[in-house]
Motif scaffolding. Structure first.
Motif, PDB file in Angstrom:
ATOM      1  N   LYS A 163       0.827  -1.200   0.000  1.00  0.00           N
ATOM      2  CA  LYS A 163       0.000   0.000   0.000  1.00  0.00           C
ATOM      3  C   LYS A 163       0.867   1.257   0.000  1.00  0.00           C
ATOM      4  O   LYS A 163       0.568   2.229  -0.704  1.00  0.00           O
ATOM      5  N   ILE A 164       1.947   1.236   0.770  1.00  0.00           N
ATOM      6  CA  ILE A 164       2.859   2.384   0.804  1.00  0.00           C
ATOM      7  C   ILE A 164       3.471   2.617  -0.568  1.00  0.00           C
ATOM      8  O   ILE A 164       3.549   3.758  -1.047  1.00  0.00           O
ATOM      9  N   LYS A 165       3.902   1.540  -1.224  1.00  0.00           N
ATOM     10  CA  LYS A 165       4.482   1.662  -2.571  1.00  0.00           C
ATOM     11  C   LYS A 165       3.453   2.213  -3.558  1.00  0.00           C
ATOM     12  O   LYS A 165       3.776   3.039  -4.423  1.00  0.00           O
ATOM     13  N   GLU A 166       2.220   1.768  -3.417  1.00  0.00           N
ATOM     14  CA  GLU A 166       1.140   2.267  -4.282  1.00  0.00           C
ATOM     15  C   GLU A 166       0.940   3.766  -4.077  1.00  0.00           C
ATOM     16  O   GLU A 166       0.774   4.520  -5.044  1.00  0.00           O
ATOM     17  N   GLU A 167       0.980   4.205  -2.824  1.00  0.00           N
ATOM     18  CA  GLU A 167       0.782   5.628  -2.528  1.00  0.00           C
ATOM     19  C   GLU A 167       1.940   6.469  -3.051  1.00  0.00           C
ATOM     20  O   GLU A 167       1.737   7.601  -3.509  1.00  0.00           O
ATOM     21  N   ILE A 168       3.164   5.928  -2.994  1.00  0.00           N
ATOM     22  CA  ILE A 168       4.319   6.650  -3.538  1.00  0.00           C
ATOM     23  C   ILE A 168       4.148   6.865  -5.035  1.00  0.00           C
ATOM     24  O   ILE A 168       4.413   7.953  -5.566  1.00  0.00           O
ATOM     25  N   GLU A 169       3.689   5.833  -5.730  1.00  0.00           N
ATOM     26  CA  GLU A 169       3.460   5.944  -7.172  1.00  0.00           C
ATOM     27  C   GLU A 169       2.396   6.995  -7.477  1.00  0.00           C
ATOM     28  O   GLU A 169       2.523   7.754  -8.448  1.00  0.00           O
ATOM     29  N   GLU A 170       1.360   7.077  -6.646  1.00  0.00           N
ATOM     30  CA  GLU A 170       0.301   8.049  -6.875  1.00  0.00           C
ATOM     31  C   GLU A 170       0.787   9.477  -6.609  1.00  0.00           C
ATOM     32  O   GLU A 170       0.356  10.411  -7.272  1.00  0.00           O
ATOM     33  N   VAL A 171       1.705   9.625  -5.660  1.00  0.00           N
ATOM     34  CA  VAL A 171       2.308  10.938  -5.427  1.00  0.00           C
ATOM     35  C   VAL A 171       3.109  11.356  -6.654  1.00  0.00           C
ATOM     36  O   VAL A 171       2.995  12.492  -7.133  1.00  0.00           O
ATOM     37  N   GLU A 172       3.932  10.442  -7.157  1.00  0.00           N
ATOM     38  CA  GLU A 172       4.758  10.736  -8.334  1.00  0.00           C
ATOM     39  C   GLU A 172       3.893  11.088  -9.538  1.00  0.00           C
ATOM     40  O   GLU A 172       4.221  11.979 -10.315  1.00  0.00           O
ATOM     41  N   GLU A 173       2.791  10.383  -9.694  1.00  0.00           N
ATOM     42  CA  GLU A 173       1.877  10.660 -10.810  1.00  0.00           C
ATOM     43  C   GLU A 173       1.269  12.054 -10.672  1.00  0.00           C
ATOM     44  O   GLU A 173       1.176  12.802 -11.656  1.00  0.00           O
ATOM     45  N   ALA A 174       0.886  12.426  -9.453  1.00  0.00           N
ATOM     46  CA  ALA A 174       0.299  13.748  -9.221  1.00  0.00           C
ATOM     47  C   ALA A 174       1.319  14.852  -9.493  1.00  0.00           C
ATOM     48  O   ALA A 174       0.991  15.893 -10.062  1.00  0.00           O
ATOM     49  N   VAL A 175       2.574  14.620  -9.092  1.00  0.00           N
ATOM     50  CA  VAL A 175       3.635  15.601  -9.340  1.00  0.00           C
ATOM     51  C   VAL A 175       3.877  15.749 -10.838  1.00  0.00           C
ATOM     52  O   VAL A 175       4.040  16.862 -11.356  1.00  0.00           O
ATOM     53  N   SER A 176       3.882  14.627 -11.563  1.00  0.00           N
ATOM     54  CA  SER A 176       4.092  14.665 -13.014  1.00  0.00           C
ATOM     55  C   SER A 176       2.983  15.432 -13.711  1.00  0.00           C
ATOM     56  O   SER A 176       3.236  16.183 -14.658  1.00  0.00           O
ATOM     57  N   LEU A 177       1.756  15.263 -13.252  1.00  0.00           N
ATOM     58  CA  LEU A 177       0.630  15.993 -13.854  1.00  0.00           C
ATOM     59  C   LEU A 177       0.810  17.493 -13.710  1.00  0.00           C
ATOM     60  O   LEU A 177       0.541  18.257 -14.640  1.00  0.00           O
ATOM     61  N   LEU A 178       1.297  17.931 -12.553  1.00  0.00           N
ATOM     62  CA  LEU A 178       1.529  19.359 -12.348  1.00  0.00           C
ATOM     63  C   LEU A 178       2.672  19.850 -13.218  1.00  0.00           C
ATOM     64  O   LEU A 178       2.558  20.895 -13.881  1.00  0.00           O
ATOM     65  N   GLU A 179       3.771  19.104 -13.245  1.00  0.00           N
ATOM     66  CA  GLU A 179       4.938  19.523 -14.032  1.00  0.00           C
ATOM     67  C   GLU A 179       4.607  19.570 -15.517  1.00  0.00           C
ATOM     68  O   GLU A 179       5.022  20.504 -16.221  1.00  0.00           O
ATOM     69  N   ASN A 180       3.866  18.578 -16.004  1.00  0.00           N
ATOM     70  CA  ASN A 180       3.486  18.559 -17.422  1.00  0.00           C
ATOM     71  C   ASN A 180       2.595  19.736 -17.769  1.00  0.00           C
ATOM     72  O   ASN A 180       2.725  20.345 -18.832  1.00  0.00           O
ATOM     73  N   PHE A 181       1.678  20.073 -16.857  1.00  0.00           N
ATOM     74  CA  PHE A 181       0.782  21.207 -17.104  1.00  0.00           C
ATOM     75  C   PHE A 181       1.570  22.506 -17.158  1.00  0.00           C
ATOM     76  O   PHE A 181       1.384  23.328 -18.067  1.00  0.00           O
ATOM     77  N   GLU A 182       2.476  22.696 -16.202  1.00  0.00           N
ATOM     78  CA  GLU A 182       3.253  23.937 -16.161  1.00  0.00           C
ATOM     79  C   GLU A 182       4.164  24.050 -17.371  1.00  0.00           C
ATOM     80  O   GLU A 182       4.341  25.133 -17.930  1.00  0.00           O
ATOM     81  N   SER A 183       4.754  22.914 -17.794  1.00  0.00           N
ATOM     82  CA  SER A 183       5.630  22.925 -18.958  1.00  0.00           C
ATOM     83  C   SER A 183       4.849  23.235 -20.228  1.00  0.00           C
ATOM     84  O   SER A 183       5.240  24.084 -21.023  1.00  0.00           O
ATOM     85  N   HIS A 184       3.701  22.568 -20.415  1.00  0.00           N
ATOM     86  CA  HIS A 184       2.858  22.807 -21.589  1.00  0.00           C
ATOM     87  C   HIS A 184       2.315  24.227 -21.585  1.00  0.00           C
ATOM     88  O   HIS A 184       2.290  24.904 -22.608  1.00  0.00           O
ATOM     89  N   ASP A 185       1.931  24.692 -20.396  1.00  0.00           N
ATOM     90  CA  ASP A 185       1.362  26.031 -20.283  1.00  0.00           C
ATOM     91  C   ASP A 185       2.402  27.096 -20.600  1.00  0.00           C
ATOM     92  O   ASP A 185       2.107  28.117 -21.207  1.00  0.00           O
ATOM     93  N   ALA A 186       3.665  26.834 -20.196  1.00  0.00           N
ATOM     94  CA  ALA A 186       4.728  27.796 -20.464  1.00  0.00           C
ATOM     95  C   ALA A 186       4.978  27.915 -21.967  1.00  0.00           C
ATOM     96  O   ALA A 186       5.127  29.017 -22.503  1.00  0.00           O
ATOM     97  N   LYS A 187       4.998  26.758 -22.662  1.00  0.00           N
ATOM     98  CA  LYS A 187       5.197  26.784 -24.109  1.00  0.00           C
ATOM     99  C   LYS A 187       4.041  27.496 -24.802  1.00  0.00           C
ATOM    100  O   LYS A 187       4.226  28.296 -25.701  1.00  0.00           O
ATOM    101  N   LYS A 188       2.822  27.193 -24.343  1.00  0.00           N
ATOM    102  CA  LYS A 188       1.633  27.807 -24.932  1.00  0.00           C
ATOM    103  C   LYS A 188       1.644  29.313 -24.715  1.00  0.00           C
ATOM    104  O   LYS A 188       1.295  30.092 -25.605  1.00  0.00           O
ATOM    105  N   THR A 189       2.075  29.727 -23.533  1.00  0.00           N
ATOM    106  CA  THR A 189       2.131  31.151 -23.209  1.00  0.00           C
ATOM    107  C   THR A 189       3.109  31.868 -24.113  1.00  0.00           C
ATOM    108  O   THR A 189       2.827  32.954 -24.626  1.00  0.00           O
TER     109      THR A 189
END
Length: 404
Positions: free
Chosen positions: A176-202
């Protein structure tokens, strides 16, 4: 009147002293206090009691217990003044609670227990009856939210365990702990991808805005493209006609020289079209980049003006970032909850474990800092690898039982 020369004071003396301090003849500060104004003091004093226990100092312990008792007496006196309850009511209530929770010792003694764990189970059972709790969720909700989050998580999980809602094996908790770590990493990636895409779009939008805006320098460069293609021949022809007309009938040498210079300038302008054609596109791009940077600086300093549409887009962007950061916060919370669950599974109090980790970190950090200072240096001048080597020295000293 308070006797200030007694050899030994009792709980009754303490109650009378607090009553006096809150009276018109007492202390201005004590009189001004309310339940709200001193509520944090109870938490602080409770922590100091725990710290005294850990110090193995009886003198410190009775001193801190007295400070904690003062908080009980203080709140009781304020409640008494408001006609709500007094210290005797507090003492009476806790005495009756102890009797009603120990039904294996008092009353009809209908309950039989053979271990400490059975005593705790009986305590929870009697507590539910007293509070008229029909579900386990009600009990969870009554766990104070002011408790440290780790401690509250521990208590919530214990209540879940009481009704069988718990893991069977240690490996399940680790998974369960390993599963939660993966979900944290996924959430962080979603934010980073959005900021990166948004910066290019801007950046693309900024370039687009500058190309179509009514900017004099860029407009001139754009117009020059079509002008050179459509008007080159006309310009060259007109230049020749002008020069011939200017020289017609001019006998004065100075005039001839002046108009000769003018002709050369016109010829140079015609010749320069070739060079401009080759460099004009680069000039425009360079100017656009310059203008974009200027616009970004203006926006950052608050001097730039944005349209309502742009402000709305910025608002949506900020809301999306906040949403994704909240998602990260949620996933990290789930991860911490799982770690607390693992500690509980191993019969470890995560609050105590984390406190020990805090103390250990401070001690090792002190070792590193003192080692650096002993060399007349600053930590900022050391690389992380160098500091880590000193940190490992502290770990080794701990392992070998050496004090530092």
């Amino acid at each position: 009147m308070i006797d200030t020369n007694k050899e030994k004071y009792t709980i009754q003396d303490l109650l009378e002293l607090m009553k006096f301090l809150r009276s018109d003849s007492g202390c201005p500060w004590d009189k001004e206090q309310t339940h709200q104004s001193i509520k944090k003091n109870a938490i602080e004093e409770a922590y100091e009691v725990v710290d005294a226990i850990d110090s193995n100092s009886p003198e410190r312990l009775y001193d801190e217990l007295g400070d904690l008792l003062l908080q009980v007496v203080f709140h009781s006196q304020m409640a008494s003044e408001a006609g709500e309850f007094d210290f005797e009511k507090v003492a009476d209530h806790i005495s009756k609670k102890l009797i009603s929770r120990h039904t294996h010792l008092f009353g009809e003694k209908t309950d039989i227990v053979n271990s400490s764990q059975e005593v705790l189970t009986l305590w929870e059972k009697n507590k539910k009856v007293e509070k008229n709790q029909k579900t386990q969720t009600q009990g969870m909700k009554e766990i104070p939210r002011v408790l440290p989050a780790l401690e509250r998580a521990y208590k919530i999980q214990k209540k879940a365990k009481q009704v069988g809602f718990d893991w069977d094996k240690r490996d399940d908790v680790i998974a369960k702990i390993k599963e939660e770590i993966e979900e944290v990493e996924e959430a962080v990636s979603l934010l980073e991808n959005f900021e990166s895409h948004d910066a290019k779009k801007t950046n693309l939008n900024l370039k687009k805005n500058f190309i179509i805006q009514d900017n004099t320098e860029i407009s001139i460069l754009n117009a020059s493209d079509s002008f050179r293609e459509e008007r080159r021949d006309i310009f060259e022809s007109e230049s020749r006609d002008i020069n011939e007309e200017l020289f017609a009938g001019q006998e004065n040498e100075n005039e001839k020289a002046r108009f000769s210079n003018l002709k050369n300038e016109n010829q140079n302008r015609t010749h320069n079209f070739t060079e401009i054609d080759n460099s004009n596109r680069d000039d425009k791009e360079a100017l656009k980049v310059k203008q974009i940077a200027k616009k970004e600086n203006e926006n950052e300093s608050g001097n730039g003006k944005k349209s309502g549409n742009e402000n709305a887009k910025d608002g949506r962007r900020e809301m999306e970032i906040i949403k994704r950061k909240n998602n990260i916060e949620t996933e990290i919370g789930d991860l911490l909850f799982s770690v607390v669950n693992y500690a509980r599974f191993l019969e470890i109090d995560s609050e105590i474990a984390l406190d020990k980790a805090n103390q250990k970190f401070v001690k090792r950090f002190g070792f590193v800092e003192n080692k650096v200072l002993s060399q007349n240096q600053k930590m900022e001048n050391f690389s992380l690898d160098e500091l880590d080597m000193i940190w490992n020295e502290a770990k080794l000293a701990e392992k070998e039982g050496r004090d530092f």
